[in-house]
Design a protein around this motif. Sequence first.
Motif, mmCIF file in Angstrom:
data_model
loop_
_atom_site.group_PDB
_atom_site.id
_atom_site.type_symbol
_atom_site.label_atom_id
_atom_site.label_comp_id
_atom_site.label_asym_id
_atom_site.label_seq_id
_atom_site.Cartn_x
_atom_site.Cartn_y
_atom_site.Cartn_z
ATOM 1 N N UNK A 19 -8.564 -22.187 -17.959
ATOM 2 C CA UNK A 19 -9.492 -21.060 -18.002
ATOM 3 C C UNK A 19 -9.492 -20.337 -16.663
ATOM 4 N N UNK A 20 -9.779 -19.036 -16.724
ATOM 5 C CA UNK A 20 -9.803 -18.203 -15.521
ATOM 6 C C UNK A 20 -11.085 -17.393 -15.506
ATOM 7 N N UNK A 21 -11.642 -17.216 -14.311
ATOM 8 C CA UNK A 21 -12.896 -16.495 -14.163
ATOM 9 C C UNK A 21 -12.645 -15.013 -13.946
ATOM 10 N N UNK A 22 -13.593 -14.229 -14.393
ATOM 11 C CA UNK A 22 -13.570 -12.779 -14.238
ATOM 12 C C UNK A 22 -14.664 -12.410 -13.243
ATOM 13 N N UNK A 23 -14.284 -11.899 -12.071
ATOM 14 C CA UNK A 23 -15.244 -11.532 -11.028
ATOM 15 C C UNK A 23 -16.158 -10.401 -11.478
ATOM 16 N N UNK A 24 -15.705 -9.614 -12.427
ATOM 17 C CA UNK A 24 -16.482 -8.472 -12.928
ATOM 18 C C UNK A 24 -16.626 -8.597 -14.443
ATOM 19 N N UNK A 25 -17.532 -9.453 -14.930
ATOM 20 C CA UNK A 25 -17.653 -9.691 -16.378
ATOM 21 C C UNK A 25 -18.021 -8.463 -17.200
ATOM 22 N N UNK A 26 -18.601 -7.442 -16.562
ATOM 23 C CA UNK A 26 -18.940 -6.229 -17.298
ATOM 24 C C UNK A 26 -17.705 -5.377 -17.585
ATOM 25 N N UNK A 27 -16.583 -5.726 -16.958
ATOM 26 C CA UNK A 27 -15.302 -5.114 -17.259
ATOM 27 C C UNK A 27 -14.492 -6.163 -18.020
ATOM 28 N N UNK A 28 -14.700 -6.276 -19.328
ATOM 29 C CA UNK A 28 -14.233 -7.451 -20.070
ATOM 30 C C UNK A 28 -12.720 -7.527 -20.233
ATOM 31 N N UNK A 29 -12.244 -8.769 -20.298
ATOM 32 C CA UNK A 29 -10.883 -9.068 -20.715
ATOM 33 C C UNK A 29 -10.923 -9.314 -22.214
ATOM 34 N N UNK A 30 -10.101 -8.623 -22.970
ATOM 35 C CA UNK A 30 -10.172 -8.710 -24.430
ATOM 36 C C UNK A 30 -9.210 -9.758 -24.983
ATOM 37 N N UNK A 31 -9.599 -10.351 -26.097
ATOM 38 C CA UNK A 31 -8.733 -11.302 -26.795
ATOM 39 C C UNK A 31 -7.432 -10.605 -27.200
ATOM 40 N N UNK A 32 -6.320 -11.281 -26.984
ATOM 41 C CA UNK A 32 -5.020 -10.720 -27.347
ATOM 42 C C UNK A 32 -4.365 -9.915 -26.245
ATOM 43 N N UNK A 33 -5.047 -9.736 -25.118
ATOM 44 C CA UNK A 33 -4.437 -9.014 -23.995
ATOM 45 C C UNK A 33 -3.268 -9.815 -23.440
ATOM 46 N N UNK A 34 -2.274 -9.117 -22.938
ATOM 47 C CA UNK A 34 -1.175 -9.796 -22.260
ATOM 48 C C UNK A 34 -0.847 -9.028 -20.981
ATOM 49 N N UNK A 35 -0.353 -9.771 -20.001
ATOM 50 C CA UNK A 35 -0.050 -9.156 -18.709
ATOM 51 C C UNK A 35 0.263 -10.227 -17.691
ATOM 52 N N UNK A 36 -0.124 -9.985 -16.446
ATOM 53 C CA UNK A 36 0.165 -10.926 -15.371
ATOM 54 C C UNK A 36 -0.971 -10.893 -14.349
ATOM 55 N N UNK A 44 -6.434 -10.147 -13.435
ATOM 56 C CA UNK A 44 -5.471 -10.134 -14.523
ATOM 57 C C UNK A 44 -5.161 -8.685 -14.880
ATOM 58 N N UNK A 45 -3.911 -8.283 -14.683
ATOM 59 C CA UNK A 45 -3.479 -6.920 -14.974
ATOM 60 C C UNK A 45 -3.009 -6.856 -16.422
ATOM 61 N N UNK A 46 -3.716 -6.102 -17.235
ATOM 62 C CA UNK A 46 -3.418 -6.010 -18.664
ATOM 63 C C UNK A 46 -2.328 -4.967 -18.895
ATOM 64 N N UNK A 47 -1.269 -5.377 -19.576
ATOM 65 C CA UNK A 47 -0.177 -4.473 -19.927
ATOM 66 C C UNK A 47 -0.259 -3.996 -21.369
ATOM 67 N N UNK A 48 -1.039 -4.687 -22.175
ATOM 68 C CA UNK A 48 -1.174 -4.305 -23.578
ATOM 69 C C UNK A 48 -1.958 -5.353 -24.321
ATOM 70 N N UNK A 49 -2.044 -5.174 -25.642
ATOM 71 C CA UNK A 49 -2.785 -6.118 -26.476
ATOM 72 C C UNK A 49 -2.042 -6.301 -27.794
#
Length: 286
Positions: A19-36, A44-49
């Motif tokens: 698991x990884x923490x999000x320093x800014x939870x109000x800027x959500x990481x979405x299920x199915x996102x992929x990136x690096x 986490x830099x999102x390249x797509x979903x």
Amino acid sequence: MVRAERKYVDLMRQSTVGLFANWDPENPIEVGSYGRFDLDTTRFTVLGNIYDPEFQVLLDAVDGNFTMSDHPPELDPVEQDMIITSSGVRKHLFSPGADAKKENFNKASFKMNFKFLSGKRSAVLVIHKPRLYHVPRNTVLDVLYRIPEFNGLCIVPSVYKCRGWSIYLSSKLEETVAVALLPSKVGFDLEWWSNSDSDFLRQGTDKNGFASPLFAAQQKLPLIRRYMRGMPIPDPEPDKFWIDGYPGWEPLDEDGNDDPIWEEDYEPDVARVWRRTMCKSSMTRW
């Protein structure tokens, strides 16, 4: 300078499994996102979903009968409050202290004290009423494994959504921080109270439960060997050939900077070469 986000994310990574923490939870990481993961910021830099319409083109190239819209994300029931602490933190019964402003703590949805030891930075993450949002189990990841564009990238198979979250990164001094989640004085929402005014205290609520302070990240197993020369690479069993994502940044010192002592004296050469090779290859793709 303290790189608080970097240190916090790394401490939470060490305190959880996959698991990884999000320093800014109000800027959500979405299920199915992929990136690096960005090696400098740890974000986490999102390249797509995988649920984006344009992703279906990649999926059709490996399985023309599988459509992501037929396998939407699933939402699990509400769980008990989650409290994640790194080393150097002790949980104690709530006590606001003699100098605290008068509040009705009896109505608190959550309240606790955290004692931080001196000499090192430690971190706490509190998640109120979390719900796990995830791709369908045993149906999606086995198909996605066949997509070559995922080599060197991470995918987010699950995210914890919540109604409220509290983050704290300590100052390397011995201190006790009290936090409580109280009914809001305005409206019918919730609000956080704390005896700390540190810049490294971050708190928020979301009445819709969309905030995402914690997410999973997985990557393809780097290598699958053929049993015999000339044999095709075997198809993976469901979810078997996905492993916890490896972010790739250097071990950090107490202020969130790369720690050169680790690399020179402790990290095995084989591990360092593998890490740098993987990070370099992921930066050159897409």
